[in-house]
Design a protein around this motif. Structure first.
Motif, PDB file in Angstrom:
ATOM      1  N   VAL A   1       1.572  -6.266  -6.041  1.00  0.00           N
ATOM      2  CA  VAL A   1       2.045  -5.338  -5.009  1.00  0.00           C
ATOM      3  C   VAL A   1       1.393  -3.969  -5.081  1.00  0.00           C
ATOM      4  O   VAL A   1       1.573  -3.143  -4.180  1.00  0.00           O
ATOM      5  CB  VAL A   1       3.581  -5.175  -5.072  1.00  0.00           C
TER       6      VAL A   1
ATOM      7  N   ARG B   1       7.160 -15.071  -4.693  1.00  0.00           N
ATOM      8  CA  ARG B   1       8.226 -14.334  -5.377  1.00  0.00           C
ATOM      9  C   ARG B   1       7.587 -13.419  -6.408  1.00  0.00           C
ATOM     10  O   ARG B   1       6.770 -13.870  -7.213  1.00  0.00           O
ATOM     11  CB  ARG B   1       9.188 -15.319  -6.042  1.00  0.00           C
ATOM     12  N   VAL B   2       7.939 -12.142  -6.377  1.00  0.00           N
ATOM     13  CA  VAL B   2       7.379 -11.169  -7.313  1.00  0.00           C
ATOM     14  C   VAL B   2       8.469 -10.701  -8.267  1.00  0.00           C
ATOM     15  O   VAL B   2       9.540 -10.250  -7.833  1.00  0.00           O
ATOM     16  CB  VAL B   2       6.771  -9.960  -6.581  1.00  0.00           C
TER      17      VAL B   2
ATOM     18  N   ARG C   1       2.886   1.458  -4.949  1.00  0.00           N
ATOM     19  CA  ARG C   1       2.802   0.176  -4.241  1.00  0.00           C
ATOM     20  C   ARG C   1       2.141   0.378  -2.875  1.00  0.00           C
ATOM     21  O   ARG C   1       2.452   1.331  -2.160  1.00  0.00           O
ATOM     22  CB  ARG C   1       4.189  -0.408  -4.027  1.00  0.00           C
TER      23      ARG C   1
ATOM     24  N   ASP D   1       4.609  -4.492   0.289  1.00  0.00           N
ATOM     25  CA  ASP D   1       5.903  -4.997  -0.143  1.00  0.00           C
ATOM     26  C   ASP D   1       5.720  -6.401  -0.706  1.00  0.00           C
ATOM     27  O   ASP D   1       4.725  -7.075  -0.394  1.00  0.00           O
ATOM     28  CB  ASP D   1       6.875  -5.050   1.044  1.00  0.00           C
ATOM     29  N   PRO D   2       6.650  -6.877  -1.518  1.00  0.00           N
ATOM     30  CA  PRO D   2       6.546  -8.259  -1.982  1.00  0.00           C
ATOM     31  C   PRO D   2       6.398  -9.197  -0.798  1.00  0.00           C
ATOM     32  O   PRO D   2       7.189  -9.144   0.150  1.00  0.00           O
ATOM     33  CB  PRO D   2       7.872  -8.485  -2.720  1.00  0.00           C
TER      34      PRO D   2
ATOM     35  N   GLN E   1       3.973   0.742  -9.958  1.00  0.00           N
ATOM     36  CA  GLN E   1       5.101   0.533  -9.050  1.00  0.00           C
ATOM     37  C   GLN E   1       5.388   1.774  -8.213  1.00  0.00           C
ATOM     38  O   GLN E   1       5.966   1.672  -7.123  1.00  0.00           O
ATOM     39  CB  GLN E   1       6.339   0.110  -9.838  1.00  0.00           C
TER      40      GLN E   1
END
Length: 361
Positions: free
Chosen positions: A11, A59-60, A50, A53-54, A47
């Motif tokens: 991300v 799945r992150v 970023r 977005d995921p 983070q």
């Protein structure tokens, strides 16, 4: 198949050159039916920076940069049929490899995915007792960001069962031509973070030509160059978010790719920038490395320079119309042969073959 992928970050592209590679390839694999979970540590302020977005196709799981959190997410490898530990995660890489592979199901495919193979191999050769070197014979497969036969041969000598290069490519939905943006107007632009094994080459291929061609406009993007001495005709704009990469590549008359020293010396290692630029229809000038012709045709789809003098000469000869033609030919080539859909088809074939071999043993 369920795939657990332990990497640097999906991300955030902040201090994370592998982000484009991960996104393009894993998205294409997801479109082929793979159920992917990407595990990444919260380190290096990634983070906080970023840029996506995921995604819906993956799945992150972001975990704290602590040994306790690392061990906890490593246990989730037991749920997957394919377990991947990438190089350069950035937090306790050796421990992560050991914990993930120990937790993996005995029937799962166990893979090390090297996104900087020349550098990793140099490290292994210098450390005979390196934990990755000891682990190679227990892994089913090594996949690499590139490197060709030199990397394949080197990994096999060190004990890898099988090694397959999976090269960078373009994701046409992410990298494509866009209208010019005045913020990125220049005769030549270079985008890359300031790294120890790249800085000298940036001086040779970018900063020295800028000093010679003082009447031309040069644009430098990337983190870490704020205190670098630059000639007045070089504009430094700092970190360029991935959302601006298309405009950064499309707007200048030409863009420059400068490989890290280890990748240039090894060859067969096209950087993500090569395909990002080609995907945007940009005229690309790249430093020379062996194997370039496997991806783009020198002189027609890409311009190749062996040193700063070559860069300066190419710029003096290059017209706006000529640059446009080179970019258009490069775009046609990568869309026909070098998309992440092409790469995912190859990965799928490699994984299914390895899975059959594992089941037969």
């Amino acid at each position: 198949m369920r795939l657990a992928f332990y990497g640097s970050s999906l991300v955030s592209a902040y201090w994370n050159g592998a982000a484009t590679y991960y996104r393009g390839l894993l998205r294409a694999l997801a479109e082929r039916g793979y159920q992917i979970t990407f595990y990444e540590p919260d380190v290096y302020d990634r983070q906080k920076h970023r840029d996506i977005d995921p995604p819906s196709w993956c799945r992150v799981v972001v975990y704290d940069g602590t040994v306790e959190a690392l061990k906890r997410v490593a246990q989730e490898a037991a749920k997957a049929e394919i377990v991947v530990k990438a190089s350069g995660v950035g937090f306790e890489d050796e421990l992560l490899l050991a914990e993930v592979m120990a937790a993996a199901d005995s029937a799962a495919l166990k893979i090390f995915w090297d996104v900087d193979a020349p550098a990793t191999l140099a490290e292994l050769k210098a450390a005979p007792d390196h934990s990755l070197r000891r682990a190679l014979s227990s892994l089913d497969l090594v996949l690499t960001y590139g490197g060709g036969d030199p990397v394949v041969d080197a990994y096999r000598v060190l004990g890898a069962r099988e090694c397959v290069p999976i090269y960078n490519a373009v994701d046409p939905e992410t990298h494509h031509p866009v209208p010019p943006d005045p913020r990125f107007a220049a005769d030549l632009a270079f985008l890359g973070n300031r790294l120890p094994d790249r800085e000298e080459r940036v001086e040779t291929f970018f900063l020295e030509p800028a000093q010679k061609l003082w009447q031309r406009r040069f644009l430098l993007g990337g983190s870490g160059w704020h205190d670098k001495s630059l000639s007045p005709n070089v504009a430094y704009i700092g970190h360029v978010p991935t959302a601006d990469h298309n405009a950064f590549n499309t707007t200048p008359n030409a863009v420059l790719n400068i490989s890290r020293a280890s990748m240039a010396e090894n060859g067969f290692s096209p950087a993500t920038r090569v395909f990002e630029a080609a995907g945007a229809g940009a005229c690309l000038i790249t430093d020379y490395w062996e194997g370039i012709e496997l991806f783009l045709k020198p002189g027609e789809e890409v311009l190749v320079a062996r040193d700063g003098r070559d860069v300066a000469e190419l710029m003096q000869k290059l017209t706006a119309a000529g640059a446009r033609e080179i970019g258009e030919r490069a775009l046609r080539r990568v869309l026909a042969e070098h998309t992440y859909a092409h790469r995912a088809e190859e990965v799928d074939r490699v994984l299914r073959r390895a899975h059959r071999m594992e089941a037969a043993e």
